[in-house]
Design an enzyme around this catalytic site. Structure first.
Site: not given
Length: 188
Positions: A141-142, A46, A99-100, A51, A145
């Site tokens: 999670h997304e 994702g 997480c990225l 991000q 953000h």
């Protein structure tokens, strides 16, 4: 299409609520295409627009289940409903996530097992996703953000302290920190 730099924890865009998308323009379509390319290159399951430095309520997702069935899409201006989270501590073997925007690390985090997400796609068509398990985790999670929350903001105090040490060691936690998939080594 292009691979975009992924912002690292501490960059202000990651800690502020994202704005709604008013109109899907060619710029929005290009952004989503770049987000898919960046997510795939990372690799991730994702990626939210904040991000990659864009404070808009958009995220992409991609996940292949154990049978190899692909699940991929984007959601614009999502809304999230979830079942209550089970009480207790998360299982580090089955409930850890990464997480990225805090790359190379993972920490246990309890999430709801079932969610419903609504929004629209790039054509303005309504999207409704009802999922459980890892797919529900990805959606939560997304979505976080888009509200300016990163998963490490939700982890236990002990793990938070560990995350802070990692961040300090790597020089994260400040504006402008980013990495580019395929170019930067962020696991060092």
């Amino acid at each position: 299409m292009a691979i975009l730099p992924i912002r690292i924890w501490g960059d202000p865009v990651l800690h502020a609520p994202a704005e709604s998308v008013e109109t899907v323009t060619e710029e929005i379509r290009a952004l989503v295409a770049d987000m898919y390319e960046t997510m795939d290159a990372a690799p991730g399951v994702g990626l939210a627009a904040p991000q990659v430095g864009v404070g808009l309520r958009i995220y992409t997702y991609a996940y292949e289940d154990d049978e190899g069935s692909p699940w991929r899409g984007e959601i614009i201006n999502p809304e999230l409903w979830m079942t209550p989270t089970e009480p207790g501590d998360p299982d580090p073997d089955t409930e850890s996530e990464g997480c990225l925007s805090f790359p190379g690390e993972s920490f246990p985090l309890r999430r709801s097992d079932r969610v419903v997400v609504t929004g629209s796609d790039l054509e303005g068509e309504p999207v409704r996703i009802e999922v459980s398990g890892w797919r529900a985790r990805i959606m939560q999670h997304e979505f976080d953000h888009l509200d300016g929350t990163i998963y490490i903001d939700r982890i236990s105090e002990r793990d938070w302290k560990t995350a802070q040490k990692i961040s300090k060691k790597r020089g994260w936690g400040r504006p402008g920190s980013s990495w580019i998939p395929g170019i930067d080594d962020v696991d060092a």
